[in-house]
Design a protein around this motif. Sequence first.
Motif, PDB file in Angstrom:
ATOM      1  N   GLU A   1       0.831  -1.204   0.000  1.00 51.42           N
ATOM      2  CA  GLU A   1       0.000   0.000   0.000  1.00 51.42           C
ATOM      3  C   GLU A   1       0.864   1.251   0.000  1.00 51.42           C
ATOM      4  OE1 GLU A   1      -2.719  -0.449   3.324  1.00 51.42           O
ATOM      5  OE2 GLU A   1      -3.397  -2.339   2.419  1.00 51.42           O
ATOM      6  N   ALA A   2       1.955   1.215   0.758  1.00 55.60           N
ATOM      7  CA  ALA A   2       2.856   2.373   0.797  1.00 55.60           C
ATOM      8  C   ALA A   2       3.488   2.596  -0.567  1.00 55.60           C
ATOM      9  CB  ALA A   2       3.933   2.154   1.860  1.00 55.60           C
ATOM     10  N   ALA A   3       3.883   1.498  -1.237  1.00 52.64           N
ATOM     11  CA  ALA A   3       4.487   1.617  -2.566  1.00 52.64           C
ATOM     12  C   ALA A   3       3.479   2.183  -3.560  1.00 52.64           C
ATOM     13  CB  ALA A   3       5.005   0.251  -3.027  1.00 52.64           C
ATOM     14  N   THR A   4       2.223   1.700  -3.477  1.00 57.81           N
ATOM     15  CA  THR A   4       1.188   2.187  -4.385  1.00 57.81           C
ATOM     16  C   THR A   4       0.921   3.669  -4.152  1.00 57.81           C
ATOM     17  OG1 THR A   4       0.201   0.004  -4.258  1.00 57.81           O
ATOM     18  CG2 THR A   4      -1.153   1.726  -5.238  1.00 57.81           C
ATOM     19  N   ALA A   5       0.876   4.074  -2.906  1.00 52.72           N
ATOM     20  CA  ALA A   5       0.622   5.485  -2.597  1.00 52.72           C
ATOM     21  C   ALA A   5       1.762   6.353  -3.118  1.00 52.72           C
ATOM     22  CB  ALA A   5       0.462   5.667  -1.089  1.00 52.72           C
ATOM     23  N   ALA A   6       2.990   5.883  -2.990  1.00 51.43           N
ATOM     24  CA  ALA A   6       4.144   6.655  -3.478  1.00 51.43           C
ATOM     25  C   ALA A   6       4.103   6.764  -4.997  1.00 51.43           C
ATOM     26  CB  ALA A   6       5.447   5.992  -3.022  1.00 51.43           C
ATOM     27  N   ALA A   7       3.752   5.640  -5.669  1.00 47.65           N
ATOM     28  CA  ALA A   7       3.679   5.645  -7.135  1.00 47.65           C
ATOM     29  C   ALA A   7       2.595   6.610  -7.602  1.00 47.65           C
ATOM     30  CB  ALA A   7       3.415   4.241  -7.658  1.00 47.65           C
ATOM     31  N   ARG A   8       1.480   6.624  -6.874  1.00 47.68           N
ATOM     32  CA  ARG A   8       0.376   7.504  -7.245  1.00 47.68           C
ATOM     33  C   ARG A   8       0.765   8.977  -7.067  1.00 47.68           C
ATOM     34  NH1 ARG A   8      -5.631   5.471  -6.361  1.00 47.68           N
ATOM     35  NH2 ARG A   8      -4.560   3.821  -7.479  1.00 47.68           N
ATOM     36  N   ALA A   9       1.509   9.261  -6.012  1.00 43.52           N
ATOM     37  CA  ALA A   9       1.942  10.644  -5.774  1.00 43.52           C
ATOM     38  C   ALA A   9       2.878  11.104  -6.900  1.00 43.52           C
ATOM     39  CB  ALA A   9       2.631  10.744  -4.416  1.00 43.52           C
ATOM     40  N   THR A  10       3.764  10.223  -7.344  1.00 46.47           N
ATOM     41  CA  THR A  10       4.660  10.561  -8.463  1.00 46.47           C
ATOM     42  C   THR A  10       3.847  10.785  -9.733  1.00 46.47           C
ATOM     43  OG1 THR A  10       6.310   9.128  -7.459  1.00 46.47           O
ATOM     44  CG2 THR A  10       6.723   9.816  -9.731  1.00 46.47           C
ATOM     45  N   PHE A  11       2.879   9.885  -9.974  1.00 45.73           N
ATOM     46  CA  PHE A  11       1.998  10.004 -11.142  1.00 45.73           C
ATOM     47  C   PHE A  11       1.307  11.375 -11.116  1.00 45.73           C
ATOM     48  CE2 PHE A  11      -2.108   8.043 -13.157  1.00 45.73           C
ATOM     49  CZ  PHE A  11      -1.775   8.556 -14.402  1.00 45.73           C
ATOM     50  N   ALA A  12       0.742  11.728  -9.947  1.00 48.15           N
ATOM     51  CA  ALA A  12       0.024  13.008  -9.822  1.00 48.15           C
ATOM     52  C   ALA A  12       0.951  14.186 -10.109  1.00 48.15           C
ATOM     53  CB  ALA A  12      -0.586  13.129  -8.429  1.00 48.15           C
ATOM     54  N   SER A  13       2.155  14.150  -9.559  1.00 45.64           N
ATOM     55  CA  SER A  13       2.998  15.334  -9.742  1.00 45.64           C
ATOM     56  C   SER A  13       3.520  15.421 -11.176  1.00 45.64           C
ATOM     57  CB  SER A  13       4.122  15.374  -8.701  1.00 45.64           C
ATOM     58  OG  SER A  13       5.116  14.453  -9.030  1.00 45.64           O
ATOM     59  N   GLU A  14       3.736  14.265 -11.842  1.00 49.09           N
ATOM     60  CA  GLU A  14       4.164  14.328 -13.247  1.00 49.09           C
ATOM     61  C   GLU A  14       3.018  14.764 -14.167  1.00 49.09           C
ATOM     62  OE1 GLU A  14       7.857  12.183 -14.516  1.00 49.09           O
ATOM     63  OE2 GLU A  14       6.733  10.503 -13.662  1.00 49.09           O
ATOM     64  N   VAL A  15       1.806  14.314 -13.855  1.00 50.32           N
ATOM     65  CA  VAL A  15       0.648  14.756 -14.647  1.00 50.32           C
ATOM     66  C   VAL A  15       0.530  16.274 -14.542  1.00 50.32           C
ATOM     67  CG1 VAL A  15      -1.895  14.783 -14.660  1.00 50.32           C
ATOM     68  CG2 VAL A  15      -0.655  12.603 -14.630  1.00 50.32           C
ATOM     69  N   ARG A  16       0.690  16.787 -13.341  1.00 51.05           N
ATOM     70  CA  ARG A  16       0.617  18.237 -13.138  1.00 51.05           C
ATOM     71  C   ARG A  16       1.710  18.942 -13.952  1.00 51.05           C
ATOM     72  NH1 ARG A  16      -1.225  22.230  -9.890  1.00 51.05           N
ATOM     73  NH2 ARG A  16       0.277  23.916  -9.717  1.00 51.05           N
ATOM     74  N   GLU A  17       2.956  18.477 -13.752  1.00 49.18           N
ATOM     75  CA  GLU A  17       4.088  19.141 -14.413  1.00 49.18           C
ATOM     76  C   GLU A  17       3.931  19.122 -15.944  1.00 49.18           C
ATOM     77  OE1 GLU A  17       7.931  17.338 -13.602  1.00 49.18           O
ATOM     78  OE2 GLU A  17       8.678  18.258 -15.463  1.00 49.18           O
ATOM     79  N   TYR A  18       3.577  17.952 -16.493  1.00 50.30           N
ATOM     80  CA  TYR A  18       3.534  17.826 -17.963  1.00 50.30           C
ATOM     81  C   TYR A  18       2.328  18.533 -18.574  1.00 50.30           C
ATOM     82  CZ  TYR A  18       7.598  14.782 -18.355  1.00 50.30           C
ATOM     83  OH  TYR A  18       8.883  14.306 -18.348  1.00 50.30           O
ATOM     84  N   LEU A  19       1.178  18.508 -17.871  1.00 50.84           N
ATOM     85  CA  LEU A  19       0.004  19.183 -18.441  1.00 50.84           C
ATOM     86  C   LEU A  19       0.160  20.697 -18.414  1.00 50.84           C
ATOM     87  CD1 LEU A  19      -3.179  17.183 -17.328  1.00 50.84           C
ATOM     88  CD2 LEU A  19      -2.213  17.404 -19.639  1.00 50.84           C
ATOM     89  N   LEU A  20       1.020  21.198 -17.524  1.00 50.13           N
ATOM     90  CA  LEU A  20       1.211  22.654 -17.447  1.00 50.13           C
ATOM     91  C   LEU A  20       2.312  23.141 -18.385  1.00 50.13           C
ATOM     92  CD1 LEU A  20       0.665  23.303 -13.622  1.00 50.13           C
ATOM     93  CD2 LEU A  20      -0.905  23.722 -15.542  1.00 50.13           C
ATOM     94  N   ARG A  21       2.998  22.203 -19.073  1.00 52.88           N
ATOM     95  CA  ARG A  21       4.021  22.626 -20.035  1.00 52.88           C
ATOM     96  C   ARG A  21       3.378  23.223 -21.274  1.00 52.88           C
ATOM     97  NH1 ARG A  21       8.649  17.881 -20.401  1.00 52.88           N
ATOM     98  NH2 ARG A  21       9.297  17.981 -18.232  1.00 52.88           N
ATOM     99  N   THR A  22       4.181  23.965 -22.039  1.00 49.31           N
ATOM    100  CA  THR A  22       3.755  24.446 -23.350  1.00 49.31           C
ATOM    101  C   THR A  22       4.634  23.803 -24.409  1.00 49.31           C
ATOM    102  OG1 THR A  22       3.325  26.554 -22.271  1.00 49.31           O
ATOM    103  CG2 THR A  22       3.264  26.510 -24.699  1.00 49.31           C
ATOM    104  N   PRO A  23       4.107  23.016 -25.350  1.00 42.18           N
ATOM    105  CA  PRO A  23       2.727  22.542 -25.399  1.00 42.18           C
ATOM    106  C   PRO A  23       2.450  21.538 -24.276  1.00 42.18           C
ATOM    107  CG  PRO A  23       4.051  21.369 -27.027  1.00 42.18           C
ATOM    108  CD  PRO A  23       4.950  22.419 -26.432  1.00 42.18           C
ATOM    109  N   ARG A  24       1.155  21.358 -23.997  1.00 48.38           N
ATOM    110  CA  ARG A  24       0.761  20.408 -22.953  1.00 48.38           C
ATOM    111  C   ARG A  24       1.197  18.990 -23.320  1.00 48.38           C
ATOM    112  NH1 ARG A  24      -2.329  23.464 -19.718  1.00 48.38           N
ATOM    113  NH2 ARG A  24      -3.774  24.969 -20.662  1.00 48.38           N
TER     114      ARG A  24
END
Length: 328
Positions: free
Chosen positions: A13-36
């Motif tokens: 569960e801890a590994a899954t939560a960590a993977a999800r947090a990385t996923f969330a922060s990369e989704v944020r970073e990449y969607l805010l790039r130009t181009p998205r």
Amino acid sequence: MTVPRSHRGTRDEAATAAARATFASEVREYLLRTPRQLPSKYFYDDLGSTLFEAICRLPWYHITRAESALLAAHRAAILAPLRRPISLIELGGGSGEKLAILAGPPGPQAAHVQLIDISRSALETSRTRLREMGYASVITHQCTYEEGLMRAARHRLADGSLLVLFLGSNIGNFDPPVARRLLGHVRRVLRDGDALLLGTDLVKPERELLIAYDDPLDVTAAFNRNLLRRINDELGGTFDLDGFAHRATWNAADSRVEMHLVSRRPQRVRVAAADLSIEFQEGEQIWTESSHKYTPEQVLENGREAGFDRAEQWLDERARFALTRFSV
Ligand code: AVJ
């Protein structure tokens, strides 16, 4: 290390939560790039891996069949110069089918197998396939290539040689500088007598490239849009899957096929876990993947720059696909 059964759940569960947090922060970073953008490594959840397996069987997608045929035809020559017993490490092998073709049943030509893949379901599929072939202990690393290489290098057999498999044109997902860095990384875990087997898709006529990435059955479109479905499910996203169209383009200047998701109308999308709220204009794109295509000479040149000075190449002239063995 054995972990008491009662503790396994919390560790996973801890590994899954960590993977999800990385996923969330990369989704944020990449969607805010130009181009998205969105990173293509996130295609491969359970459903995404299954859709990719379907892509490999499409009549318009030639990579998997061409490479399997080359492996079957040249396996003796590919393995001949390697000292026995051979340790194998496969990067992003997916279903394990190609490793099975090359290695055959366990023996001196495949004495120790490790798999590195971002996809849990791909690792399980290939482990099952290899177990059925008689491989009792296959080590798996669910992580990115660079981290997996570091971990796997520690487990190779002390004697014999190491063969790293980087097949399927997986390297095509990386921009040339990153691809070269990755090859350099592989080079540094290899010792005298070891080798890298690299599969690369080659430049070919544009219409052949485009139909491979925008197929008449829309499987590739589903594979692309599944990334939005995954964001909705895992990160609390509000993407309307019908609101985004699949588009594949050939970027000749950069020698790559690009996949995009194009907003069909103005729309707002939220992703709770990534703390995002984005306003898409009609026609605005999210760039989800690059598949770089090479010439055989460029492949050799990239290897040389990464520190490999001996290479042998096998080509499928019709499908325009190359297998290259770089030896140390
Ligand atoms: C697994 C990255 C090699 O780029 O051809 C297939 C992925 N994307 N169809 C590729 C893919 C759309 C594939 N690789």
